[in-house]
Motif scaffolding. Structure first.
Motif: not given
Lengths: 145, 328
Positions: A97, A99, A108-109, B55-60, B97-102
């Motif tokens: 996910t 978000g 977000t990627t 497996y959740v990715m979020s900047g927060e 890539d963006s920092p919030a990348t999984l």
């Protein structure tokens, strides 16, 4: 009277067709299939604009396929997007996910790569579950025969 | 010994103890990774509130970041973490890539899970460049050595299953399931144990192993944290079937009661429509009197009684004497 009914029916049909075309143009921005002697490659790309409608990509894996490889990536600039991968038995084989809050600046990627040797034959499903998501999804599937 | 000497001695002793105590409680996560120049030189630390969010990715979710030096070393001070052990994720990203990348799976898999609290002292060493967190070795952290064993065991078995024929894969998957049950059952560290449960895809095998999960929930019943609560919420509640049944019965009974009540009320209201004579006959009918007895009592003819009774039936919308007697 018959002429009026006929014209009405023709107009409604034409309207329905136009709606379909419009949906495809906004939701699914790319779709490609290529075949070599032993590999079928499928690509599906989507663009999301504050979408909340679940999309499903289905793939038929033939019996005795030696390998199945999939890559799904997505980038979200607002909202939330969940990707889930299910084998023909309904078992979840992967998910993620991504978000982002609406006022965040950066996107977000997420990317998932999976390969299965001698995969279960049947229909594999890739679910795209957006929640007010804006962004894009790209996917590539390689089915070996 | 002079007093000021004693004072100096005590002060030094207290300082040493204090500094030693401080060293022991100040937690950190450090490590060394083998990275080529396609990776950004920043490493991120995220808090994972439940195992469902792995497996959740979020900047927060990112709570800290630090620099990886040119030799691959990094260090986080973690004295701001909770006192209790929680689940965390380290991740790195490619330069574009963006920092919030999984990234999940493949040679670029970019993350590692571990458990820690504010006083944990964790050091890890990567063993391969691709994927950078594959076969990481934890030092001086029993919890994370056990945690990583589950990750590695799952990865090896899953890879073997992917490479095998359907029948062999089934055997490997069964063995993996048994191994994970054993790990979950024997681990004394709650988050390690629960991690094994999650890796075992509990939602798909719950009904086959219901007794195990019941005893597992009882065993850890004193745990009161988001990880356990989230897990318990997903278990099908055995009592919920009975509860649903009871609620359904109560609803049906209420509806029936309501309909019967309304029906009776309707009848009661209709009684007001009866004439004075009809009301007298109605009361006698309720007492079970026959037409002849009513005729005798009211000193009227039998045919008149029959006519009144017919009119009463019609006004009350009933078809028999039993209907009259049922009206309360």
């Amino acid at each position: 009277m018959r002429l009026i009914v006929f014209l009405l029916a023709v107009s409604l049909t034409a309207l329905g067709q136009r709606t379909d075309v419009k949906e495809k143009a906004t939701d699914q921005v790319g779709m490609r299939e290529s075949f070599s002697s032993a590999i079928t490659t499928l690509e599906r790309n989507f663009r999301l604009d504050k979408d909340s409608k679940t999309e499903e990509i289905t793939l038929e894996i033939p019996q005795d396929s030696p390998k199945f490889e999939l890559k799904v990536g997505s980038s979200v600039s607002s909202g939330k997007l969940t990707i889930e991968i299910y084998d023909p038995k309904g078992v979840k084989q992967g998910n993620y996910t991504v978000g982002l809050q609406a006022n965040s600046e950066k996107e977000t990627t997420g990317r998932i790569t999976k390969y299965f040797k001698q995969p279960h034959s049947g229909v594999w499903k890739i679910k795209l579950i957006p929640e007010q998501a804006t962004g894009s999804v790209w996917s590539e599937f390689m089915i070996y025969e | 010994m002079p007093v000021y000497f004693r004072l100096v001695f005590v002060t030094i002793f207290v300082s040493i103890c204090g500094s030693l105590y401080g060293q022991n409680t100040k937690g950190s996560i450090s490590g060394k990774l083998w990275l080529d120049n396609s990776w950004s030189s920043t490493i991120y630390l995220s808090h994972i509130p439940t195992f469902d969010d792995m497996y959740v990715m979020s900047g927060e979710m990112i709570i800290a970041k630090t620099i990886i030096d040119s030799l691959g070393y990094f260090k986080f001070d973690i004295d701001f973490l909770p006192i209790d052990e929680n689940l965390f994720r380290l991740h790195i990203v490619k330069k574009d890539d963006s920092p919030a990348t999984l990234i999940i799976g493949g040679k670029d898999e970019n993350h590692l899970f571990f458990i820690a609290n504010r006083s944990s002292k964790i050091h890890l060493t990567g063993k391969s460049a691709y994927p950078p967190f594959k076969n990481v070795i934890f030092e001086n952290s029993i919890e994370n050595i056990a945690f990583q064993q589950i990750t590695n065991h799952f990865f090896i078995a899953d890879s073997m299953a992917s490479e095998s024929s359907a029948s062999k894969r089934s055997l490997i998957e069964n063995q993996l399931e048994e191994d994970l049950f054993l790990m979950a059952d024997t681990s004394k560290i709650f988050l390690v144990s629960l991690y094994a449960i999650y890796k075992n895809r509990f939602s798909s095998n719950y009904f086959l192993n219901k007794d195990f999960y019941t005893s597992y929930v009882n065993k850890w019943s004193k745990q009161d944290n988001a990880y356990f609560n989230s897990f318990k919420k997903q278990l099908p509640n055995r009592d919920s079937g009975y509860l649903t049944g009871i609620i359904a019965i109560v609803c049906v009974m209420t509806v029936i009661g309501f309909v019967v009540g309304k029906y009776s009320l309707l009848k009661t209201n209709n009684i007001q429509k009866l004439s004075v004579q009809e009301k007298k006959i109605y009361k006698m009918l309720q007492l079970g009197a026959s037409n002849q007895e009513i005729a005798n009592e009211l000193n009227i003819g039998l045919s008149t009684v029959k006519s009144h009774v017919s009119s009463i039936y019609s006004k009350l919308k009933i078809k028999s004497r039993k209907g009259i007697m049922d009206i309360k």
